[in-house]
Scaffold this active site. Structure first.
Site, short mmCIF file in Angstrom:
data_model
loop_
_atom_site.label_atom_id
_atom_site.label_comp_id
_atom_site.label_asym_id
_atom_site.label_seq_id
_atom_site.Cartn_x
_atom_site.Cartn_y
_atom_site.Cartn_z
N HIS A 98 -6.38 -7.52 1.02
CA HIS A 98 -6.57 -6.13 0.55
C HIS A 98 -6.01 -5.94 -0.86
O HIS A 98 -5.03 -6.59 -1.23
CB HIS A 98 -5.87 -5.17 1.51
CG HIS A 98 -6.37 -5.26 2.92
ND1 HIS A 98 -5.82 -6.13 3.84
CD2 HIS A 98 -7.39 -4.62 3.55
CE1 HIS A 98 -6.48 -6.02 4.99
NE2 HIS A 98 -7.43 -5.11 4.85
N ASP A 103 -3.68 -12.39 5.75
CA ASP A 103 -4.89 -11.86 6.39
C ASP A 103 -6.17 -12.37 5.73
O ASP A 103 -7.26 -11.90 6.06
CB ASP A 103 -4.88 -10.32 6.43
CG ASP A 103 -4.51 -9.69 5.11
OD1 ASP A 103 -4.41 -10.41 4.10
OD2 ASP A 103 -4.30 -8.45 5.08
N HIS A 161 0.81 -1.23 0.00
CA HIS A 161 0.00 0.00 0.00
C HIS A 161 0.84 1.28 0.00
O HIS A 161 0.28 2.37 0.07
CB HIS A 161 -0.93 0.04 1.22
CG HIS A 161 -1.90 -1.10 1.30
ND1 HIS A 161 -2.77 -1.40 0.27
CD2 HIS A 161 -2.15 -2.01 2.28
CE1 HIS A 161 -3.51 -2.46 0.64
NE2 HIS A 161 -3.14 -2.84 1.84
N ASP A 203 -3.29 -11.29 -0.76
CA ASP A 203 -3.61 -10.62 0.51
C ASP A 203 -5.11 -10.27 0.48
O ASP A 203 -5.71 -10.15 -0.58
CB ASP A 203 -2.77 -9.34 0.55
CG ASP A 203 -2.81 -8.59 1.85
OD1 ASP A 203 -1.84 -8.66 2.60
OD2 ASP A 203 -3.82 -7.89 2.11
#
Ligand SMILES: [Zn+2]
Length: 379
Positions: free
Chosen positions: A170, A251, A132, A168
């Site tokens: 995200h 995650d 990110h 992931d």
């Protein structure tokens, strides 16, 4: 073919973003201890990650940002102006003691990985995967974007075509920002729908080289197997990359406190096995998210086992169990207050199969109709 290398560092041990931040938990140090306790990580396969020099980070990050990050660590505070401009000193990206040294070490390992893979090979860098980060600002617990730096380093060391696969929970917004529209890079991201950073919509194709698959809550092992077989593996195989980078954020498993997906750790390992079987000369596996200290440590240690072809025992030997029993979760969320017995005694989760829901197959049909799903990325 030489044996896989593990890039680690002691900087991760005891480092915390703060008592209430999701990244207050041990992660990379667990993998190091756990893999050693299993007899899987001798000194010949371990390299200490070097800390990247500020100028090395500016191949993608702005000099102003790198300077601001370094200053913030030294001062242990930021001005309102720095907070507004660079998103440092925020709830997600707080000021903490190693806020420059730790990400610069992860970045240094990613830059080194590109060089070490010049002639081919396999590297596991669980401290990496901070997808990110943006050139001029922090985001989503990421201060620097080490996957981008790894890919630039791979390219500098001779890899021309790079496939980046991100599983992931995200969306990999920073990596997409760096490489959208690049015909020599294929980006695939599978992530939970309607979750921060709210980018990575199905329609978002980055000009042709990005395959974004948002998945519904409860995404299970059978659905990931379908996504892997129909989308990830054919796209990467068709693209015929010189290097594969897998962001293996932990995650997306049921036990994670931040997402609502329902994978077991087998799902990530199966994606990894599929990618390994493609026979690409360079493979770099990064970490990423993952906020339950037990599920992260088990998933990433399993990644290392898969990379090395180690058999995963049903019941852990005493020393490995002791590593897991020694972990603590400060201010645990509800699911961490009564850890399940298998978090201590096993490495592999029980599989979590389920129905392959219509949302998943319909979205797969949209993506597999695109040229990028056959590895054909427009110039
Ligand atoms: Zn994540």
């Amino acid at each position: 073919m030489t044996r896989p290398l593990f890039l680690g560092s002691e900087i991760y041990r005891g480092s915390s973003y703060g008592a209430w931040h999701p990244l207050r938990v041990p992660r990379v140090s667990t993998v190091m201890d756990f893999a050693r306790a299993m007899g899987w990580l001798g000194p010949e396969q371990y390299r200490t990650s070097p800390r990247a020099k500020p100028h090395a980070l500016t191949i993608w990050h702005t000099p102003d940002y790198v300077a601001a990050l370094s200053r913030a660590e030294a001062a242990q505070e930021v001005s309102d102006e720095t907070r507004a401009r660079h998103a440092l000193g925020t709830v997600a990206n707080p000021v903490y003691p190693e806020m420059y040294r730790r990400p610069a070490t992860a970045a240094g390992a990613s830059l080194l990985a590109g060089e070490l893979l010049a002639q081919g090979g396999v590297i596991h860098h669980p401290g990496g995967g901070t997808h990110h980060g943006f050139p001029d600002r922090a985001g989503g617990f990421c201060y620097l974007n080490d996957p981008v730096l790894a890919m630039l380093s791979l390219r500098r060391a001779g890899a021309r075509r790079i496939a980046y696969v991100d599983i992931d929970a995200h969306h990999s917004d920073g990596v997409e920002h760096a490489f959208a529209g690049d015909p020599e890079t294929l980006l695939i991201s599978v992530h939970e729908e309607r979750r921060w950073p709210f980018t990575g919509a199905l329609e978002e194709d980055g000009g042709g080289n990005c395959l974004n698959l948002p998945v519904p809550r409860g995404f299970n092992d059978s659905e990931m197997a379908e996504v892997c077989a129909r989308l990830i593996l054919p796209a990467v195989a068709g693209f015929a990359p010189d290097a594969i980078v897998l962001q293996c954020g932990a995650d997306a498993v049921t036990e994670d406190p931040l997402s609502r997906l329902a994978l077991s750790n087998n799902a990530h390992w199966d994606v990894l096995r599929g990618l390994m079987a493609l026979g690409c000369p360079r493979l770099l596996v990064l970490g990423g998210g993952g906020y339950n200290p037990w599920s992260v440590g088990r998933l990433w240690t399993g990644v290392w086992a898969v990379l090395n072809g180690h058999e995963i025992p049903e019941r852990l030997p005493e020393g490995a169990e002791a590593v897991l029993r020694g972990l603590s979760w400060e201010n645990p969320p509800r699911l961490g207050r009564a850890p399940a017995a298998h978090w201590f005694t096993t490495l592999r989760d029980a599989p979590r199969p389920g129905p392959v829901r219509a949302e998943v197959t319909e979205r797969l049909a949209v993506l597999t109709a695109r040229p990028a799903a056959r590895g054909a990325v427009p110039e």
